[in-house]
Design a protein around this motif. Structure first.
Motif, PDB file in Angstrom:
ATOM      1  N   GLY A  28       0.837  -1.195   0.000  1.00 55.96           N
ATOM      2  CA  GLY A  28       0.000   0.000   0.000  1.00 55.96           C
ATOM      3  C   GLY A  28       0.867   1.239   0.000  1.00 55.96           C
ATOM      4  O   GLY A  28       2.086   1.164   0.190  1.00 55.96           O
ATOM      5  N   ALA A  29       0.252   2.365  -0.228  1.00 52.48           N
ATOM      6  CA  ALA A  29       1.000   3.621  -0.244  1.00 52.48           C
ATOM      7  C   ALA A  29       0.050   4.772   0.051  1.00 52.48           C
ATOM      8  O   ALA A  29      -1.160   4.680  -0.189  1.00 52.48           O
ATOM      9  N   ARG A  30       0.626   5.834   0.569  1.00 51.11           N
ATOM     10  CA  ARG A  30      -0.157   7.040   0.842  1.00 51.11           C
ATOM     11  C   ARG A  30       0.160   8.080  -0.222  1.00 51.11           C
ATOM     12  O   ARG A  30       1.325   8.335  -0.530  1.00 51.11           O
ATOM     13  N   PHE A  31      -0.894   8.643  -0.787  1.00 51.43           N
ATOM     14  CA  PHE A  31      -0.761   9.701  -1.781  1.00 51.43           C
ATOM     15  C   PHE A  31      -1.531  10.911  -1.258  1.00 51.43           C
ATOM     16  O   PHE A  31      -2.759  10.950  -1.337  1.00 51.43           O
ATOM     17  N   GLY A  32      -0.807  11.863  -0.692  1.00 54.70           N
ATOM     18  CA  GLY A  32      -1.484  13.009  -0.086  1.00 54.70           C
ATOM     19  C   GLY A  32      -2.328  12.546   1.088  1.00 54.70           C
ATOM     20  O   GLY A  32      -1.829  11.900   2.013  1.00 54.70           O
ATOM     21  N   ASN A  33      -3.633  12.840   1.031  1.00 56.46           N
ATOM     22  CA  ASN A  33      -4.522  12.422   2.117  1.00 56.46           C
ATOM     23  C   ASN A  33      -5.267  11.138   1.765  1.00 56.46           C
ATOM     24  O   ASN A  33      -6.274  10.809   2.390  1.00 56.46           O
ATOM     25  N   MET A  34      -4.770  10.401   0.778  1.00 57.22           N
ATOM     26  CA  MET A  34      -5.434   9.179   0.338  1.00 57.22           C
ATOM     27  C   MET A  34      -4.469   8.001   0.443  1.00 57.22           C
ATOM     28  O   MET A  34      -3.281   8.122   0.152  1.00 57.22           O
ATOM     29  N   VAL A  35      -5.008   6.866   0.883  1.00 54.16           N
ATOM     30  CA  VAL A  35      -4.221   5.640   0.988  1.00 54.16           C
ATOM     31  C   VAL A  35      -4.794   4.618   0.017  1.00 54.16           C
ATOM     32  O   VAL A  35      -6.011   4.456  -0.081  1.00 54.16           O
ATOM     33  N   MET A  36      -3.917   3.947  -0.710  1.00 59.22           N
ATOM     34  CA  MET A  36      -4.357   2.921  -1.653  1.00 59.22           C
ATOM     35  C   MET A  36      -3.593   1.634  -1.364  1.00 59.22           C
ATOM     36  O   MET A  36      -2.401   1.663  -1.047  1.00 59.22           O
ATOM     37  N   SER A  37      -4.299   0.510  -1.456  1.00 61.70           N
ATOM     38  CA  SER A  37      -3.653  -0.782  -1.236  1.00 61.70           C
ATOM     39  C   SER A  37      -4.089  -1.756  -2.319  1.00 61.70           C
ATOM     40  O   SER A  37      -5.036  -1.504  -3.065  1.00 61.70           O
ATOM     41  N   THR A  38      -3.379  -2.867  -2.393  1.00 58.77           N
ATOM     42  CA  THR A  38      -3.719  -3.915  -3.347  1.00 58.77           C
ATOM     43  C   THR A  38      -3.526  -5.275  -2.685  1.00 58.77           C
ATOM     44  O   THR A  38      -2.546  -5.477  -1.960  1.00 58.77           O
ATOM     45  N   PRO A  39      -4.449  -6.205  -2.927  1.00 58.68           N
ATOM     46  CA  PRO A  39      -4.303  -7.539  -2.342  1.00 58.68           C
ATOM     47  C   PRO A  39      -3.480  -8.481  -3.207  1.00 58.68           C
ATOM     48  O   PRO A  39      -3.077  -9.549  -2.747  1.00 58.68           O
ATOM     49  N   ASN A  40      -3.230  -8.101  -4.468  1.00 59.49           N
ATOM     50  CA  ASN A  40      -2.651  -9.096  -5.371  1.00 59.49           C
ATOM     51  C   ASN A  40      -1.703  -8.556  -6.432  1.00 59.49           C
ATOM     52  O   ASN A  40      -1.122  -9.334  -7.182  1.00 59.49           O
ATOM     53  N   ALA A  41      -1.547  -7.241  -6.544  1.00 60.76           N
ATOM     54  CA  ALA A  41      -0.651  -6.701  -7.565  1.00 60.76           C
ATOM     55  C   ALA A  41       0.791  -6.707  -7.057  1.00 60.76           C
ATOM     56  O   ALA A  41       1.041  -6.696  -5.850  1.00 60.76           O
ATOM     57  N   ARG A  42       1.726  -6.715  -7.998  1.00 63.07           N
ATOM     58  CA  ARG A  42       3.142  -6.758  -7.632  1.00 63.07           C
ATOM     59  C   ARG A  42       3.712  -5.378  -7.326  1.00 63.07           C
ATOM     60  O   ARG A  42       4.703  -5.254  -6.613  1.00 63.07           O
ATOM     61  N   HIS A  43       3.094  -4.350  -7.916  1.00 63.82           N
ATOM     62  CA  HIS A  43       3.627  -3.001  -7.773  1.00 63.82           C
ATOM     63  C   HIS A  43       2.497  -2.033  -7.449  1.00 63.82           C
ATOM     64  O   HIS A  43       1.348  -2.248  -7.822  1.00 63.82           O
ATOM     65  N   MET A  44       2.848  -0.962  -6.768  1.00 62.06           N
ATOM     66  CA  MET A  44       1.880   0.092  -6.512  1.00 62.06           C
ATOM     67  C   MET A  44       1.814   1.021  -7.723  1.00 62.06           C
ATOM     68  O   MET A  44       2.813   1.226  -8.418  1.00 62.06           O
ATOM     69  N   LYS A  45       0.630   1.539  -7.990  1.00 61.71           N
ATOM     70  CA  LYS A  45       0.416   2.457  -9.102  1.00 61.71           C
ATOM     71  C   LYS A  45      -0.032   3.814  -8.577  1.00 61.71           C
ATOM     72  O   LYS A  45      -0.650   3.903  -7.515  1.00 61.71           O
TER      73      LYS A  45
END
Length: 250
Positions: A28-45
């Motif tokens: 997962g990663a934080r972009f500004g005030n938003m957090v995004m995660s993935t259960p199955n991808a190899r890389h964050m977008k």
């Protein structure tokens, strides 16, 4: 392109089948005030939500992050096939669809330096591989019509009326690549041929493989196919559906 804050979910994801301690996502990663995660991808977008994006034609004749042939897009039901698109790869079977255009492929015509022709071998590679795929798909359609395809697919499940005209347009694009033109015009034709074939393949794969899965996702998540583009979404049930169908999701 922008998405209003109220359309960005505040729900904390819980993904079935992930190891203890990673139930909210593998990465997962934080972009500004938003957090995004993935259960199955190899890389964050980089998310295509929550901020403005200027869509511009780049020097490679693509549109960068908002371009469906360059990266995962926000999921919408009316263009669900984009999640099934082949992801950029150097694998032999798909290399022709992602190979960047090289200016040395273009040779100016004698006496007219503004016009030139594309390397014949490049055009043949593009058309040979595309033709082989198109021939195989049309044969599968015929087998489905005859009931000899060994599949539960019915001919009603396939957009046959759109398939043949689309293949015809693709072949026309290959023909135009053989004709003299400016360097920029031939590069534009080349990228459009790649774009059309990728889009057509994603439509076919959606109808042949993923359409029924999307309607009735398996209870146990399928093995993720990282060779597919996948999609982004702020809608948690949609994210679960894509995850269970084996497509990368953010």
């Amino acid at each position: 392109m922008s998405v209003y804050r109220e359309y960005i979910t505040a729900a904390t994801p819980e993904w079935v089948g992930l190891p203890k301690g990673k139930s909210q996502g593998k990465i997962g990663a934080r972009f500004g005030n938003m957090v995004m995660s993935t259960p199955n991808a190899r890389h964050m977008k980089l998310p295509l939500y929550g901020h403005d994006i200027t869509v511009l034609l780049r020097t490679d004749f693509k549109f960068g992050l908002p371009d469906p042939i360059c990266g995962p897009q926000p999921y919408h039901a009316h263009n669900a096939h984009l999640a099934c698109m082949i992801a950029p790869t150097m694998e032999y079977d798909f290399h022709h669809l992602f190979r960047p255009f090289l200016t040395q492929w273009w040779t100016p015509l004698p006496g007219n330096p503004n016009l030139g022709k594309l390397d014949t071998e490049i055009v043949l590679t593009l058309s040979r591989k595309g033709n082989a795929w198109a021939k195989d798909i049309l044969q599968q359609v015929e087998d489905i019509k005859k009931g000899t395809a060994g599949t539960t697919l019915r001919i009603e499940d396939i957009s046959v009326d759109k398939l043949e005209p689309s293949i015809w347009r693709l072949k026309r694009l290959w023909i135009t690549l053989r004709r003299p033109a400016t360097l920029e015009e031939l590069q534009w034709r080349y990228v459009n041929a790649q774009r059309l074939e990728l889009n057509l393949r994603s439509h076919i794969d959606f109808e042949f493989i993923y359409s029924k899965r999307f309607k009735n996702p398996p209870e146990v998540p399928l093995l993720t196919n990282n060779g597919r583009m996948g999609a982004m979404t702020t809608h948690y049930p949609t994210a679960q559906m894509l995850y269970h169908c084996g497509l990368p999701v953010w």
